[in-house]
Structure formats: structure tokens, C-alpha cells
Design a protein around this motif. Structure first.
Motif, mmCIF file in Angstrom:
data_model
loop_
_atom_site.group_PDB
_atom_site.id
_atom_site.type_symbol
_atom_site.label_atom_id
_atom_site.label_comp_id
_atom_site.label_asym_id
_atom_site.label_seq_id
_atom_site.Cartn_x
_atom_site.Cartn_y
_atom_site.Cartn_z
ATOM 1 N N LYS A 76 0.844 -1.197 0.000
ATOM 2 C CA LYS A 76 0.000 0.000 0.000
ATOM 3 C C LYS A 76 0.882 1.251 0.000
ATOM 4 N N GLY A 77 0.607 2.167 -0.925
ATOM 5 C CA GLY A 77 1.331 3.425 -0.998
ATOM 6 C C GLY A 77 2.653 3.369 -1.743
ATOM 7 N N ALA A 78 3.073 2.190 -2.193
ATOM 8 C CA ALA A 78 4.367 2.064 -2.872
ATOM 9 C C ALA A 78 4.340 2.613 -4.295
ATOM 10 N N LEU A 79 3.197 2.600 -4.911
ATOM 11 C CA LEU A 79 3.029 3.100 -6.271
ATOM 12 C C LEU A 79 1.945 4.173 -6.272
ATOM 13 N N PRO A 80 1.976 5.084 -7.236
ATOM 14 C CA PRO A 80 0.886 6.064 -7.321
ATOM 15 C C PRO A 80 -0.460 5.322 -7.416
ATOM 16 N N ASP A 81 -1.417 5.784 -6.673
ATOM 17 C CA ASP A 81 -2.765 5.197 -6.666
ATOM 18 C C ASP A 81 -2.836 3.791 -6.096
ATOM 19 N N SER A 82 -1.834 3.350 -5.330
ATOM 20 C CA SER A 82 -1.921 2.028 -4.713
ATOM 21 C C SER A 82 -2.512 2.179 -3.311
ATOM 22 N N ALA A 83 -3.825 2.120 -3.260
ATOM 23 C CA ALA A 83 -4.550 2.321 -2.005
ATOM 24 C C ALA A 83 -4.517 1.086 -1.114
ATOM 25 N N ALA A 84 -4.118 -0.055 -1.690
ATOM 26 C CA ALA A 84 -4.042 -1.297 -0.909
ATOM 27 C C ALA A 84 -2.873 -2.126 -1.427
ATOM 28 N N SER A 85 -2.429 -3.048 -0.609
ATOM 29 C CA SER A 85 -1.379 -3.970 -1.037
ATOM 30 C C SER A 85 -1.949 -4.942 -2.056
ATOM 31 N N LYS A 86 -1.077 -5.454 -2.925
ATOM 32 C CA LYS A 86 -1.524 -6.399 -3.946
ATOM 33 C C LYS A 86 -0.458 -7.462 -4.155
ATOM 34 N N LYS A 87 -0.889 -8.723 -4.225
ATOM 35 C CA LYS A 87 0.024 -9.806 -4.569
ATOM 36 C C LYS A 87 0.324 -9.743 -6.059
ATOM 37 N N GLY A 88 1.563 -10.082 -6.430
ATOM 38 C CA GLY A 88 1.933 -10.189 -7.837
ATOM 39 C C GLY A 88 1.691 -11.604 -8.336
ATOM 40 N N ILE A 89 1.868 -11.811 -9.629
ATOM 41 C CA ILE A 89 1.554 -13.136 -10.168
ATOM 42 C C ILE A 89 2.486 -14.227 -9.644
ATOM 43 N N PHE A 90 3.734 -13.889 -9.312
ATOM 44 C CA PHE A 90 4.616 -14.915 -8.748
ATOM 45 C C PHE A 90 4.071 -15.413 -7.414
ATOM 46 N N GLU A 91 3.587 -14.512 -6.611
ATOM 47 C CA GLU A 91 3.034 -14.885 -5.311
ATOM 48 C C GLU A 91 1.696 -15.611 -5.471
ATOM 49 N N MET A 92 0.858 -15.138 -6.380
ATOM 50 C CA MET A 92 -0.445 -15.772 -6.599
ATOM 51 C C MET A 92 -0.310 -17.167 -7.195
ATOM 52 N N ALA A 93 0.783 -17.422 -7.908
ATOM 53 C CA ALA A 93 0.988 -18.721 -8.557
ATOM 54 C C ALA A 93 1.683 -19.733 -7.651
ATOM 55 N N ASP A 94 1.878 -19.419 -6.388
ATOM 56 C CA ASP A 94 2.602 -20.306 -5.481
ATOM 57 C C ASP A 94 2.092 -21.744 -5.616
ATOM 58 N N GLY A 95 3.018 -22.659 -5.873
ATOM 59 C CA GLY A 95 2.682 -24.060 -6.067
ATOM 60 C C GLY A 95 2.399 -24.399 -7.522
#
Length: 177
Positions: A76-95
Motif C-alpha cells: 500500500k502506498g508504494a506506487l501512485p494510486d496504490s490504495a491497498a497492497s496487492k500480490k503479484g503473479i509470482f506470489e499468486m501462482a505459489d505451487g
């Protein structure tokens, strides 16, 4: 995909072997339209990872900052307009499996981050402070010679070797029946 091209029969024999192995990094090369994405799907769905996510990203499809957030996620807040944290595809693809198309188009910064992910199986979200461990198979695809790009300094040599663990070259469609 198979057609009557003898090389394609060899490719699909290799796909079966890869799918049943613990191999986690595959580099698929070939001209546009040869079915690199279909090959990645075949590897994933023939493997014990089939019930886990299959995520796909075209590395040439967006600007570096946006691609960084899509691949590695962000806090959250790391990018412009990033109001919440977000998982990336590497994290979402775990397993499961991540298919990276046009991997040769990654910026130098993203090449470094991908290299770390492949070496350590860890990532940091954009703006993150802690490591996140992931268990993923990476199938990277390219239409250009990454070996030549590495020789010319346009692609990291160490990343090329890390991606090129199991190389598969798909013959052009014009050579297939």
C-alpha cells in the motif's frame, strides 16, 4: 502443435518428461505464433502442479513500473494510486506455474529481480521489506536469441543461464505439416 514435424514429436516427449519432473525453469524459444504459450500450458496441466494456478504475463505489454507491480506485487502506498497492497503473479501462482512471454524484453532492473527469484525462490513486493518465499515453475519464452543478447550486453548472462536450464526450441509453423 505436433503436426508431422519430427522435432515436434521430440518436443512433446520432452514435455511429458518435464511435467513429471521437479524441473522448475524452462526456456522456450521460437518465432511468433509457434505455440510457446500452448507448450507452457501443456507442461503445467500435465504436471502435479495442474491443480495450482497457471499465471501468464507478457513482458513487453506494459511499462517497467507497472510490470514490476504485476509480477512482484506491491505494498500500500508504494506506487501512485496504490490504495491497498496487492500480490503479484509470482506470489499468486505459489505451487503452480508462471509463463513469462517475451522475457527478453525485461528491463535491467526486472532482470535482476527475476534472477533473485530464480536463485532464492524469494521475492520482495514493490515497497516491501520482508521476503516472500514461493514455490513456482517458471516457463520463459522468447522470440530472440537470449544467448546473443547476453553476448551483446542487452540481457544478463547469469539470468540467461538460470533460465536456460531446460531449453526447448519450437520449429517455425512453415516447417510443420
Amino acid at each position: 502443435l505436433i503436426g508431422s514435424h519430427p522435432r515436434m514429436v521430440e518436443v512433446f516427449d520432452l514435455v511429458r518428461k518435464i511435467a513429471s519432473s521437479s524441473a522448475t525453469t524452462i526456456l522456450v524459444s521460437g518465432e511468433s505464433g509457434t505455440g510457446k504459450d500452448l507448450l507452457a500450458n501443456a507442461i503445467h496441466y500435465a504436471s502435479d502442479r495442474a491443480k495450482k494456478p497457471f499465471m501468464m504475463m507478457t513482458c513487453s505489454a506494459m511499462a517497467e513500473a507497472q510490470l514490476d507491480g504485476e509480477l512482484f506485487g506491491y505494498e500500500k502506498g508504494a506506487l501512485p494510486d496504490s490504495a491497498a497492497s496487492k500480490k503479484g503473479i509470482f506470489e499468486m501462482a505459489d505451487g503452480g506455474t508462471v509463463f513469462l512471454d517475451d522475457v527478453g524484453d525485461l528491463s535491467g532492473n526486472l532482470q535482476v529481480k527475476l534472477l533473485r527469484l530464480l536463485e532464492e525462490r524469494k521475492l520482495k513486493r514493490v515497497g516491501g521489506v520482508s521476503d516472500i518465499t514461493v514455490d513456482i515453475r517458471v516457463v520463459a519464452a522468447t522470440t530472440v536469441s537470449l544467448e546473443q543478447a547476453a553476448k551483446e550486453g542487452r540481457f544478463r548472462r547469469d539470468l540467461f543461464y538460470r533460465l536456460n536450464v531446460i531449453p526447448i526450441h519450437l520449429p517455425p509453423l512453415r516447417e510443420r505439416a
